[in-house]
Design an enzyme around this catalytic site. Structure first.
Site, PDB file in Angstrom:
ATOM      1  N   PHE A 427     123.699  28.845 158.652  1.00 46.59           N
ATOM      2  CA  PHE A 427     123.972  27.789 159.513  1.00 46.59           C
ATOM      3  C   PHE A 427     123.723  26.596 157.993  1.00 46.59           C
ATOM      4  CE2 PHE A 427     121.461  23.523 159.614  1.00 46.59           C
ATOM      5  CZ  PHE A 427     122.172  22.495 160.727  1.00 46.59           C
ATOM      6  N   GLU A 428     123.057  26.580 156.963  1.00 40.92           N
ATOM      7  CA  GLU A 428     123.124  26.102 156.163  1.00 40.92           C
ATOM      8  C   GLU A 428     124.179  26.055 155.346  1.00 40.92           C
ATOM      9  OE1 GLU A 428     119.727  26.590 153.745  1.00 40.92           O
ATOM     10  OE2 GLU A 428     118.284  26.450 155.273  1.00 40.92           O
TER      11      GLU A 428
END
Length: 520
Positions: A427-428
């Site tokens: 996600f990052e």
């Protein structure tokens, strides 16, 4: 018996019968000569004390000559002709041809009953003559001159003893000064040992001495012009000059000035020569021109050398591109982070693993992200990193904290591994890509910490980012040391923070570091 033969020698057939026994004896002399040059064959054995090549006082009818080209051919008497011409006790070939090779037999009344001579005539190419000297020299009376044996330029592959001259006994004859009586034919000999046979190599030089007050035009040493020009070119010329006759009919002499070294100044200068005799005088202006072939060769060599240097420079720049850019940044570029409103130089994104999941023999992702990366980038290069667990206070939403930290950073460092690609930390990466698309000042740097395979479930924007973003590969066995290329690449992708002013000291340091790369 031989005396009886001479008494009865009123007929050729009787004389030939007298030579029948002589033709079967071993040759006493072997001569070699160069074709198309003047040659003399004397009916006499070599004498180290003799100073003349033939006895001109001897009546020609007392000397009998016979010749055959091959061993099995019958002997043939040599009749009166212009070539070879019979003079005293010698045959003069003007010039000698290859067809003159063969066996010569001569006898002189009451002196030489039988003399067998072998003559071999070869071309300059076969004799390996290099830079063959002229066989006719025209010397100016009153000057110092020298005569060199032309034959010494032949048979360079065979060791030769000293040259014997007829008239004098040195390898080179020095006439200082030269007199009119020095005109004549000079013959030089030296010995060759080839296939156990002792050959005598013989060449002749015809010398003509010209008196300065004669009707021929002679050259002074460039008159007053030379004395003035020598102020600038004192070492350029070689005196005295050689003089050659160019045309007997036109009574023309050529006076040669030898340039030891030709410079650019010589191509821009005029050379003036002055000639005079009792009839009158004349002047001429000469300009030097470059030989086209030499100039083209010079241009070609220069082009090849320049291309070679450019290729070396290109190879050097390719190999040390990162180091050159970093040096350029250090000395020639100002801080690019001033006034951009960002708090961090880079946000670090990595997979959070349990200690039980990591290999204790290798550096774990967590140790790399929390210890090694900050130690080099922060302590050595002075960057400020944002590590979520260390620099962001807990309490907010995870997604909001990640997005805020990325937007407050100039770079996002993604530490890629199988756990990162297949875990929640992906996600990052997706958030960093979206932020970079909105803010052009944010750039992503991917570290390939471990090999991985892309899952099919990855978002398209993440797949594209993995293909086009810069990737720095971590090699645990060699990359850990601070001086390794891994850290230079990381430094290269980080923001420029240098504030050193441009100056002489900075430039000096830049070139010193550049030279250190050359000699690595």
């Amino acid at each position: 018996m031989l005396s009886l033969c001479w008494i009865l020698a009123f007929g050729t057939d009787i004389l030939l019968s007298c030579f029948s026994g002589c033709s079967h004896v071993e040759p006493q002399i072997w001569y070699r000569a160069i074709s198309d040059e003047e040659f003399v064959l004397q009916c006499a054995l070599p004498d180290k004390d003799t100073t003349h090549i033939y006895n001109s006082s001897l009546l020609e009818h007392k000397v009998k000559w016979f010749w055959r080209q091959k061993d099995k051919e019958p002997l043939k008497p040599i009749q009166e002709s212009s070539n070879p011409a019979r003079q005293g006790d010698a045959l003069w070939f003007k010039p000698v041809r290859e067809s003159a090779s063969g066996v010569y037999i001569c006898m002189i009344w009451k002196k030489i009953p039988c003399l067998k001579i072998v003559l071999e005539v070869q071309t300059k190419k076969v004799a390996r003559c290099s830079d063959y000297n002229m066989n006719t020299l025209y010397l100016l009376a009153g000057n110092g001159n020298s005569i060199t044996c032309p034959g010494t330029k032949c048979y360079n592959h065979i060791k030769k003893p000293d040259v014997k001259w007829y008239k004098v006994r040195h390898d080179e004859i020095y006439l200082n000064p030269t007199y009119d009586k020095d005109s004549g034919v000079y013959v030089c000999d030296y010995t060759l040992y080839d296939n156990t046979i002792q050959w005598t190599m013989r060449t002749a030089v015809t010398v003509e001495v010209i008196v300065a007050s004669s009707s021929f035009i002679v050259f002074k040493k460039f008159g007053d012009f030379v004395h003035e020009h020598q102020r600038y070119h004192a070492n350029t010329y070689s005196f005295p000059f050689s003089i050659y006759r160019k045309s007997l009919k036109g009574h023309t002499l050529l006076h040669v000035a030898k340039l030891k070294e030709v410079t650019e100044m010589d191509f821009r200068s005029n050379f003036t020569c002055f000639a005079e005799n009792l009839v009158g005088n004349a002047t001429a202006v000469i300009q030097l021109k470059r030989k086209q072939k030499v100039f083209l060769l010079y241009v070609l060599c220069s082009a090849i050398s320049t291309l070679f240097v450019l290729l070396l420079c290109a190879a050097f720049i390719y190999q040390h591109w990162i180091e050159i850019v970093l040096m350029y940044r250090s000395y020639l570029i100002h801080n690019e982070t001033t006034g951009d409103g960002k708090e961090f130089d880079a946000f670090v994104s990595y997979a959070k693993l349990d200690s039980s999941e990591s290999d204790s023999t290798l550096i774990s992702e967590e140790k790399f992200a929390l210890e090694l990366l900050p130690d080099i980038l922060e302590n050595k290069y002075g960057y400020k990193l944002c590590i979520l667990e260390r620099d962001i206070l807990p309490g907010g939403a995870y997604t909001d904290e990640v997005v805020t930290a990325i937007k407050q950073s100039r770079r996002t460092i993604i530490i890629l591994s199988p756990a990162y690609i297949s875990g929640p930390s992906i996600f990052e990466l997706q958030a960093a890509v979206n932020c970079a698309l909105e803010d052009k000042k944010i750039k992503l740097v991917l570290i390939k910490f471990q090999a991985f395979q892309e899952p099919e479930t990855l978002p398209p924007v993440v797949k594209k980012a993995l293909r086009i973003l810069p990737v720095v590969t971590w090699k645990s066995s060699i990359s850990a040391a601070p001086n390794k290329k891994f850290w230079k690449y990381m430094h290269y992708h980080m923001p420029v923070k240098t504030t050193k002013m441009l100056g002489n000291c900075s430039l000096k340091g830049f070139f010193q570091r550049l030279l250190s790369l050359v000699y690595q």
